[in-house]
Design a protein around this motif. Structure first.
Motif, short mmCIF file in Angstrom:
data_model
loop_
_atom_site.label_atom_id
_atom_site.label_comp_id
_atom_site.label_asym_id
_atom_site.label_seq_id
_atom_site.Cartn_x
_atom_site.Cartn_y
_atom_site.Cartn_z
N ARG A 8 0.84 -1.20 0.00
CA ARG A 8 0.00 0.00 0.00
C ARG A 8 0.88 1.25 0.00
NH1 ARG A 8 -3.38 -3.24 4.21
NH2 ARG A 8 -5.12 -3.97 2.94
N PRO A 9 0.37 2.34 -0.58
CA PRO A 9 1.18 3.57 -0.67
C PRO A 9 1.68 4.06 0.69
CG PRO A 9 -0.77 3.74 -2.07
CD PRO A 9 -0.93 2.48 -1.29
N GLU A 10 0.86 3.91 1.72
CA GLU A 10 1.25 4.40 3.04
C GLU A 10 2.37 3.58 3.68
OE1 GLU A 10 -2.58 1.92 3.70
OE2 GLU A 10 -1.81 3.34 2.23
N GLU A 11 2.71 2.44 3.07
CA GLU A 11 3.78 1.60 3.61
C GLU A 11 5.13 1.89 2.97
OE1 GLU A 11 1.10 -2.31 4.83
OE2 GLU A 11 1.85 -2.17 2.77
N ARG A 12 5.15 2.81 2.04
CA ARG A 12 6.39 3.10 1.29
C ARG A 12 7.51 3.60 2.21
NH1 ARG A 12 6.92 5.50 -4.68
NH2 ARG A 12 9.19 5.67 -4.77
N GLU A 13 7.17 4.44 3.17
CA GLU A 13 8.19 4.99 4.07
C GLU A 13 8.88 3.88 4.86
OE1 GLU A 13 8.60 8.20 7.77
OE2 GLU A 13 6.72 8.06 6.63
N PHE A 14 8.10 2.91 5.32
CA PHE A 14 8.70 1.81 6.08
C PHE A 14 9.54 0.93 5.16
CE2 PHE A 14 8.63 -2.53 7.85
CZ PHE A 14 9.29 -2.27 9.04
N ILE A 15 9.10 0.71 3.93
CA ILE A 15 9.88 -0.07 2.97
C ILE A 15 11.25 0.57 2.76
CG2 ILE A 15 10.00 -0.82 0.56
CD1 ILE A 15 6.88 -0.92 0.66
N ASP A 16 11.26 1.89 2.60
CA ASP A 16 12.53 2.61 2.43
C ASP A 16 13.44 2.42 3.65
OD1 ASP A 16 11.78 3.54 -0.05
OD2 ASP A 16 11.05 5.47 0.70
#
Length: 257
Positions: A8-16
């Motif tokens: 999900r888009p909101e999970e991008r920060e954690f992926i980074d």
């Protein structure tokens, strides 16, 4: 193919953040210890890193069956030991004859100390026995600052990890059908409440999906999502089996109080 399209888009920060942890271990040949991660974050980390030839990783939250765990990422030539995860267990001492302490009160008091949620692991309650896990780096601060929970004065005892109370993980499995995977529709089916009621509690900030507050009634749920609603317990979407002849989704879910 971008790694982000699987999430999900909101999970991008954690992926980074996960990618940065991996690169730190690769470039410095040194281990990296994370805060406590919730199960969704653990799943993302597992997918992003996978079986990497140069970076290994292991999870530990203090006891078998806990949800929140610290992750240790380390070079392939090292091995992880329990003490490397730097997890402490605290027991809460209080006037048990006169006071009842609940999970939300413990969490609220810990958060009021100005620390991130990631610095605390699971909160364990077995009758009047109340415990919680915390990161070693904040243990001294907690001992000096946490003096009450709710209106109750408390004391803290640091305990060996093997003294953690047992955790019973029991999901009652169920099969249901839903017209869509919208959060309000799924909640209505899983918690046996009206869609209007599910919309109200979502909009009032009383619902979390994968440990994150969600106030959008049209939020699209997916396989593996854990939904918790204040006062109704918790449900998990185990499998989405496809659609029925009436174009409804057949869902296998688990529910617990």
């Amino acid at each position: 193919m971008s790694i982000y399209q699987h999430f999900r888009p909101e999970e991008r920060e954690f992926i980074d953040q996960v990618i940065n942890w991996k690169e730190y271990v690769e470039q410095n040949y040194a281990p990296k210890l994370t805060d406590f991660l919730d199960p969704r974050e653990q799943q993302i980390l597992s997918t992003v890193i996978g079986k990497h030839p140069d970076v290994k990783w292991e999870l530990f939250g203090g006891a078998p069956g806990v949800e929140r765990k610290r992750t240790l990422l380390f070079p392939e030539y090292l091995n992880a030991k329990e003490e490397d995860f730097q997890v402490r267990l605290f027991g809460i001492d209080y006037a048990k004859k006169f006071v009842n302490i609940e999970h939300r009160q413990v969490l609220g008091s810990l958060m009021s100390l100005g620390l991130k949620r990631g610095k605390f692991g699971d909160i364990l309650i077995d009758g009047d026995n109340v415990q919680f896990f915390a990161a070693e780096e904040i243990a001294d601060y907690i001992r000096g600052q946490l003096e009450s929970i709710g209106r109750a004065s408390i004391g803290l005892s640091e305990l060996p990890l093997e003294n953690a109370v047992g955790i019973a993980e029991e999901w009652n499995e169920m099969t249901t059908t839903v017209s869509s995977m919208r959060l309000d529709t799924v909640m209505s089916a899983l918690f046996n409440i009206s869609r209007q009621k599910s919309q109200q509690i979502i909009q009032h900030g009383q619902v979390k999906v994968n440990w994150t507050g969600i106030e959008n009634t049209a939020f699209e749920c997916g396989e593996g999502d854990v939904i918790s609603a204040r006062g109704y317990g918790r449900a998990k979407i185990i499998t989405i089996e496809g659609k029925t002849k009436k174009d409804k989704y057949r869902v296998i879910a688990g529910r617990k109080k």
